[in-house]
Design an enzyme around this catalytic site. Structure first.
Site, PDB file in Angstrom:
ATOM      1  N   ALA A  29       0.771  -1.334  -0.115  1.00 21.12           N
ATOM      2  CA  ALA A  29      -0.092  -0.128   0.006  1.00 21.12           C
ATOM      3  C   ALA A  29       0.871   1.300  -0.072  1.00 21.12           C
ATOM      4  CB  ALA A  29      -1.130   0.180   1.280  1.00 21.12           C
ATOM      5  N   ARG A  41      -4.178   0.292   7.282  1.00 19.42           N
ATOM      6  CA  ARG A  41      -3.897   0.340   8.986  1.00 19.42           C
ATOM      7  C   ARG A  41      -3.636   1.585   9.452  1.00 19.42           C
ATOM      8  NH1 ARG A  41      -1.480  -4.144   6.874  1.00 19.42           N
ATOM      9  NH2 ARG A  41      -2.113  -6.019   7.618  1.00 19.42           N
ATOM     10  N   HIS A 126      -3.745 -10.356  -4.406  1.00 22.40           N
ATOM     11  CA  HIS A 126      -5.125  -9.950  -3.744  1.00 22.40           C
ATOM     12  C   HIS A 126      -6.052  -9.572  -4.622  1.00 22.40           C
ATOM     13  CE1 HIS A 126      -2.652  -9.277   0.145  1.00 22.40           C
ATOM     14  NE2 HIS A 126      -2.730 -10.438  -0.030  1.00 22.40           N
ATOM     15  N   CYS A 159     -24.946 -12.605 -12.055  1.00 22.98           N
ATOM     16  CA  CYS A 159     -24.245 -12.861 -13.417  1.00 22.98           C
ATOM     17  C   CYS A 159     -25.430 -13.047 -14.322  1.00 22.98           C
ATOM     18  CB  CYS A 159     -23.540 -14.225 -13.148  1.00 22.98           C
ATOM     19  SG  CYS A 159     -22.709 -14.644 -14.956  1.00 22.98           S
ATOM     20  N   CYS A 162     -25.086 -17.136 -15.711  1.00 29.08           N
ATOM     21  CA  CYS A 162     -25.376 -18.145 -15.018  1.00 29.08           C
ATOM     22  C   CYS A 162     -26.218 -17.972 -13.696  1.00 29.08           C
ATOM     23  CB  CYS A 162     -24.124 -19.044 -14.460  1.00 29.08           C
ATOM     24  SG  CYS A 162     -23.087 -18.077 -13.312  1.00 29.08           S
ATOM     25  N   ASP A 242      10.362   8.509   2.395  1.00 31.13           N
ATOM     26  CA  ASP A 242       9.490   8.795   1.417  1.00 31.13           C
ATOM     27  C   ASP A 242       9.542   8.004   0.071  1.00 31.13           C
ATOM     28  OD1 ASP A 242       7.998  10.229  -1.197  1.00 31.13           O
ATOM     29  OD2 ASP A 242       6.900  10.663   0.850  1.00 31.13           O
TER      30      ASP A 242
END
Length: 252
Positions: A29, A41, A126, A159, A162, A242
């Protein structure tokens, strides 16, 4: 070795990149916070207001699916103006120049793609929040028409192919990790000379296991982050500061 000065960090990173032939970047992140994407967080993170719905609840309860989509679109509005930052462009440049073979990312913000990195060089552990998929048949759906229909009806999307539940193409808590992405990340990690971990807290597993795996295979480990991580002691080099400032010269 821990380096905190920006110029010293840039020089040290340039030196190690020059010495290594095959580099894998691993991003969290922290590379996207300067772009307007909040991390998970921090104290005032909108993720605390719009907590993700557990995958089992999403699947089993239509009301939870509706709530998950409300939270999804609220977060999308917060990040709507996000554009790739200096770190993204630095990695895109290193990919284009043949130095970085792959980017393994924990992020779901699509900013590596937006910076020009080819899709096949990005491994998303992810998932990706820029589109949605049917959980049953895998059909892909774009978000804009889904949002239009959701705001008109209030019903969670289903969907067209389906009838299955449609979900943002991200990995929720309790949802199985994508095995193909994990295998690709493993293969890239064991083949690299340098594992460059950028902007990750290195506490979320199994993703955080890859830096240690790289060290076990005798690759160099460089961590670029604004704060300490649990793996700093394993790293050959820690560049603390940074992220955009440190990576800016590599974007040119």
């Amino acid at each position: 070795m821990v380096v905190t000065g920006v110029e010293e960090a840039r020089a040290a990173l340039g030196e190690v990149i020059g010495l290594c032939g095959r580099i894998v970047a691993f991003t969290g992140a922290g590379i996207s916070t300067e772009c307007g994407v909040p991390d998970f967080r921090s104290k005032d993170s909108p993720w605390r207001r719009y907590k993700p719905i557990d995958f089992a609840l999403f699947v089993s309860d239509v009301l939870m699916r509706e709530e998950a989509w409300r939270r999804k679109f609220a977060l999308d509005d917060i990040c709507a103006s996000a554009q790739p930052g200096r770190g993204h462009y630095a990695l895109a440049n290193l990919v284009a120049n043949g130095k970085v073979s792959a980017i393994i990312t924990q992020n779901i913000d699509n900013l590596h793609q937006a910076s020009g990195v080819p899709e096949e060089r990005i491994i998303e552990l992810h998932g990706n929040g820029a589109y949605a998929r049917c959980l049953s048949c895998g059909a892909r759906y774009e978000l804009q028409p889904l949002r239009r229909d959701f705001e008109a009806s209030g019903a969670a999307p289903a969907c067209f192919e389906c009838g299955g539940a449609v979900k943002s193409a991200t990995i929720s808590f309790g949802q199985p990790m994508p095995q193909a992405a994990l295998e690709r990340a493993y293969q890239e990690t064991v083949r690299c000379d340098l594992f460059l971990a950028i902007g990750s807290s290195l506490v979320v597993y199994p993703a955080a296991s890859f830096p240690s795996l790289a060290r076990q295979r005798d690759a160099k480990l460089v961590i670029v982050n604004g704060e300490e991580t649990p793996l700093d002691s394993e790293a050959n080099l820690v560049l603390r500061g940074d992220i955009g400032d440190i990576l800016q010269p590599f974007a040119n």
